[in-house]
Design a protein around this motif. Structure first.
Motif, PDB file in Angstrom:
ATOM      1  N   LYS A  74       0.833  -1.210   0.000  1.00 18.35           N
ATOM      2  CA  LYS A  74       0.000   0.000   0.000  1.00 18.35           C
ATOM      3  C   LYS A  74       0.861   1.251   0.000  1.00 18.35           C
ATOM      4  N   ALA A  75       1.921   1.263   0.794  1.00 14.24           N
ATOM      5  CA  ALA A  75       2.798   2.436   0.843  1.00 14.24           C
ATOM      6  C   ALA A  75       3.422   2.709  -0.523  1.00 14.24           C
ATOM      7  N   GLN A  76       3.817   1.662  -1.212  1.00 16.98           N
ATOM      8  CA  GLN A  76       4.385   1.824  -2.555  1.00 16.98           C
ATOM      9  C   GLN A  76       3.333   2.343  -3.538  1.00 16.98           C
ATOM     10  N   ASN A  77       2.121   1.785  -3.453  1.00 12.02           N
ATOM     11  CA  ASN A  77       1.038   2.243  -4.321  1.00 12.02           C
ATOM     12  C   ASN A  77       0.685   3.702  -4.038  1.00 12.02           C
ATOM     13  N   ASP A  78       0.601   4.049  -2.754  1.00 15.28           N
ATOM     14  CA  ASP A  78       0.287   5.433  -2.369  1.00 15.28           C
ATOM     15  C   ASP A  78       1.290   6.406  -2.987  1.00 15.28           C
ATOM     16  N   GLU A  86      -3.457 -10.700  -1.842  1.00 14.75           N
ATOM     17  CA  GLU A  86      -3.308 -11.677  -2.928  1.00 14.75           C
ATOM     18  C   GLU A  86      -2.780 -11.071  -4.219  1.00 14.75           C
ATOM     19  N   THR A  87      -2.940  -9.758  -4.396  1.00 14.08           N
ATOM     20  CA  THR A  87      -2.499  -9.135  -5.657  1.00 14.08           C
ATOM     21  C   THR A  87      -1.561  -7.957  -5.456  1.00 14.08           C
ATOM     22  N   GLY A  88      -1.481  -7.410  -4.252  1.00 12.09           N
ATOM     23  CA  GLY A  88      -0.666  -6.216  -4.016  1.00 12.09           C
ATOM     24  C   GLY A  88      -1.347  -4.926  -4.411  1.00 12.09           C
ATOM     25  N   PHE A  89      -2.603  -5.004  -4.880  1.00 13.72           N
ATOM     26  CA  PHE A  89      -3.369  -3.800  -5.201  1.00 13.72           C
ATOM     27  C   PHE A  89      -4.019  -3.246  -3.938  1.00 13.72           C
ATOM     28  N   SER A  90      -3.813  -1.975  -3.646  1.00 22.31           N
ATOM     29  CA  SER A  90      -4.651  -1.262  -2.675  1.00 22.31           C
ATOM     30  C   SER A  90      -5.583  -0.393  -3.503  1.00 22.31           C
ATOM     31  N   CYS A  91      -6.855  -0.465  -3.215  1.00 19.11           N
ATOM     32  CA  CYS A  91      -7.865  -0.073  -4.197  1.00 19.11           C
ATOM     33  C   CYS A  91      -8.532   1.268  -3.911  1.00 19.11           C
ATOM     34  N   ALA A  92      -9.529   1.573  -4.731  1.00 19.20           N
ATOM     35  CA  ALA A  92     -10.355   2.766  -4.585  1.00 19.20           C
ATOM     36  C   ALA A  92     -11.738   2.362  -4.104  1.00 19.20           C
ATOM     37  N   ASP A  93     -12.329   3.194  -3.281  1.00 21.13           N
ATOM     38  CA  ASP A  93     -13.719   2.997  -2.870  1.00 21.13           C
ATOM     39  C   ASP A  93     -14.370   4.369  -2.761  1.00 21.13           C
ATOM     40  N   TYR A 143     -20.320   7.244   3.111  1.00 24.21           N
ATOM     41  CA  TYR A 143     -20.554   7.582   4.505  1.00 24.21           C
ATOM     42  C   TYR A 143     -19.207   7.952   5.135  1.00 24.21           C
ATOM     43  N   PRO A 144     -18.960   9.213   5.410  1.00 23.82           N
ATOM     44  CA  PRO A 144     -17.652   9.604   5.959  1.00 23.82           C
ATOM     45  C   PRO A 144     -17.279   8.849   7.226  1.00 23.82           C
ATOM     46  N   GLU A 145     -18.269   8.563   8.087  1.00 21.74           N
ATOM     47  CA  GLU A 145     -17.951   7.906   9.348  1.00 21.74           C
ATOM     48  C   GLU A 145     -17.523   6.450   9.159  1.00 21.74           C
ATOM     49  N   GLU A 146     -17.818   5.855   8.001  1.00 19.88           N
ATOM     50  CA  GLU A 146     -17.427   4.465   7.757  1.00 19.88           C
ATOM     51  C   GLU A 146     -16.041   4.345   7.130  1.00 19.88           C
ATOM     52  N   HIS A 147     -15.452   5.447   6.695  1.00 14.76           N
ATOM     53  CA  HIS A 147     -14.154   5.371   6.018  1.00 14.76           C
ATOM     54  C   HIS A 147     -13.103   4.702   6.883  1.00 14.76           C
ATOM     55  N   ARG A 148     -13.169   4.897   8.188  1.00 13.34           N
ATOM     56  CA  ARG A 148     -12.137   4.370   9.089  1.00 13.34           C
ATOM     57  C   ARG A 148     -12.080   2.842   9.072  1.00 13.34           C
ATOM     58  N   PHE A 149     -13.153   2.180   8.673  1.00 13.39           N
ATOM     59  CA  PHE A 149     -13.121   0.719   8.592  1.00 13.39           C
ATOM     60  C   PHE A 149     -12.153   0.234   7.510  1.00 13.39           C
ATOM     61  N   LEU A 150     -11.865   1.104   6.533  1.00 11.13           N
ATOM     62  CA  LEU A 150     -11.023   0.718   5.403  1.00 11.13           C
ATOM     63  C   LEU A 150      -9.797   1.612   5.236  1.00 11.13           C
ATOM     64  N   SER A 151      -9.562   2.531   6.162  1.00  9.95           N
ATOM     65  CA  SER A 151      -8.574   3.591   5.939  1.00  9.95           C
ATOM     66  C   SER A 151      -7.153   3.066   5.770  1.00  9.95           C
ATOM     67  N   ASP A 152      -6.851   1.894   6.300  1.00 11.49           N
ATOM     68  CA  ASP A 152      -5.507   1.329   6.167  1.00 11.49           C
ATOM     69  C   ASP A 152      -5.365   0.436   4.935  1.00 11.49           C
ATOM     70  N   LEU A 153      -6.431   0.369   4.117  1.00 13.43           N
ATOM     71  CA  LEU A 153      -6.432  -0.510   2.947  1.00 13.43           C
ATOM     72  C   LEU A 153      -6.558   0.239   1.629  1.00 13.43           C
ATOM     73  N   LEU A 154      -7.062   1.465   1.664  1.00 10.41           N
ATOM     74  CA  LEU A 154      -7.368   2.197   0.432  1.00 10.41           C
ATOM     75  C   LEU A 154      -6.222   3.108   0.015  1.00 10.41           C
ATOM     76  N   SER A 155      -6.080   3.265  -1.301  1.00  8.07           N
ATOM     77  CA  SER A 155      -5.102   4.209  -1.853  1.00  8.07           C
ATOM     78  C   SER A 155      -5.767   5.359  -2.603  1.00  8.07           C
ATOM     79  N   PRO A 208      -5.141  10.553  -2.229  1.00  9.05           N
ATOM     80  CA  PRO A 208      -5.915  11.365  -3.158  1.00  9.05           C
ATOM     81  C   PRO A 208      -7.424  11.128  -3.023  1.00  9.05           C
ATOM     82  N   VAL A 209      -8.167  12.213  -3.100  1.00 12.31           N
ATOM     83  CA  VAL A 209      -9.629  12.163  -3.078  1.00 12.31           C
ATOM     84  C   VAL A 209     -10.130  12.806  -4.367  1.00 12.31           C
ATOM     85  N   GLY A 210     -10.791  12.016  -5.200  1.00 13.98           N
ATOM     86  CA  GLY A 210     -11.371  12.523  -6.434  1.00 13.98           C
ATOM     87  C   GLY A 210     -12.792  12.980  -6.190  1.00 13.98           C
ATOM     88  N   MET A 211     -13.053  14.276  -6.400  1.00  8.55           N
ATOM     89  CA  MET A 211     -14.382  14.842  -6.166  1.00  8.55           C
ATOM     90  C   MET A 211     -15.109  14.984  -7.486  1.00  8.55           C
TER      91      MET A 211
END
Length: 343
Positions: free
Chosen positions: A30-34, A131-138, A142-154, A178-181
């Motif tokens: 994830k750090a490399q992808n980020d 399994e793939t080394g991809f850290s993904c987009a979501d 719901y802003p309050e739910e982001h923390r459930f995935l915050s260590d997984l998303l790029s 990055p946040v795409g608006m």
């Protein structure tokens, strides 16, 4: 609140992360992808950012199959393209009715089960990372739910219906990815730029029952997805005039890291997913004719799955979208190689 029933307490993000922790290898990936994605948005890298995947992540097996296919292509195009799979696990509904995504319904044919859904979306994102080394987009529906995935998303998107919302803007200001608006459904570019500007500023606000301070997110940027006019007709906004206008708005406001991602589906395609390759060609032609556009254009967001089109929520066709139509795998593979050749 007589019309609301409190069914059960859900785990807090810290508890869920302890139950399903990220591996050291996954954290490194994830750090490399980020870093690669950040370099594209800031202009340090001239590679294309390609956020690509199903309109909605409906079933774990098909999503993993699809992303496994992306993984086989990644090495072949890595000199030109940074691929970020989109795993959108919650879906906004215009009328409030319909499938609301894996967060609500981990089984699309079953009823709502948010507890199982929270576990399902974390497990899916974690399996993809491990399994793939991809850290993904979501999508941050719901802003309050982001923390459930915050260590997984790029990468995170804020949708057309959420981009004016204060809590989305302030939460985005506290993220370090990055946040795409997306532009709002009515196409108002002033609203879009206000949202980007707000997210780039520091704020103090309430988040998950805490008073928090954000530093501002200089990686927030524009995603153009088309719009509906006053008569309800779908209109694209990926042409050279619109892109030049966005460039001017960025310059006027002095925002950091001016960037545009083109969403090739939604109103830009008139919800005809098969038009997405044509749209990428037209946008690249505009970029090749204008240094201003070429500097701003950072890549594309494409809706793609294993099978062309879409189906009903019963989901009898494996790997076919149950929400908006998507581009099938054979056409997707061709599109990716074409983009690598032309970028």
């Amino acid at each position: 609140m007589k019309n609301m029933t409190f069914k059960r307490r859900l785990p807090i993000p810290k508890e869920l992360k302890e139950l399903y922790p990220v591996s050291e290898e996954g954290a490194r990936a994830k750090a490399q992808n980020d870093a690669q994605i950040r370099d594209i948005i800031t202009g340090k890298s001239d590679k294309m950012l390609l956020v690509i995947g199903p309109c909605s992540a409906d079933r774990e097996d098909a999503v993993l199959d699809y992303i496994g296919r992306l993984s086989t292509i990644r090495e072949q195009v890595k000199d030109k393209i940074v691929i970020v799979p989109r795993i959108f696990t919650n879906k906004p509904r215009t009328t409030g009715a319909g499938y609301k995504g894996m967060l609500h319904q981990p089984d699309p044919q079953g009823g709502s089960d948010v507890l199982a859904g929270i576990v399902a979306i974390r497990r899916l994102h974690m399996r993809v990372l491990n399994e793939t080394g991809f850290s993904c987009a979501d999508e941050m529906l719901y802003p309050e739910e982001h923390r459930f995935l915050s260590d997984l998303l790029s990468y995170v998107t804020i949708g057309a219906r959420s981009v004016e919302n204060q809590q989305h803007r302030l939460t985005a200001s506290g993220l370090d990815i990055p946040v795409g608006m997306k532009n709002p459904t009515g196409g108002d570019l002033t609203v879009l730029m206000n949202s980007i500007g707000a997210a780039q500023l520091p704020h103090t606000f309430i988040y998950r029952n805490w008073e928090v301070e954000s530093k501002g997110n200089s990686l927030t940027h524009a995603v153009l997805r088309g719009y509906k006019d006053l008569n309800g007709a779908m209109r694209p906004n990926h042409g050279p005039d619109e892109l030049t206008k966005i460039a001017g708005l960025y310059a006027q406001r002095g925002l950091k890291n001016p960037a545009i991602i083109i969403d090739t589906n939604h109103c830009n395609s008139g919800k005809d997913a098969l038009k997405q390759p044509e749209i990428t060609r037209k946008v690249l032609e505009s970029a090749n004719k204008s240094t201003e556009i070429k500097t701003l254009l950072k890549g594309f967001m494409v809706e793609s799955y294993i099978e062309d089109g879409c189906q009903g929520s019963e989901g009898s066709v494996y790997g076919q979208s149950i929400t908006d139509p998507c581009l099938g795998w054979e056409k997707t593979e061709k599109l990716i190689f074409d983009l690598a050749e032309k970028w």
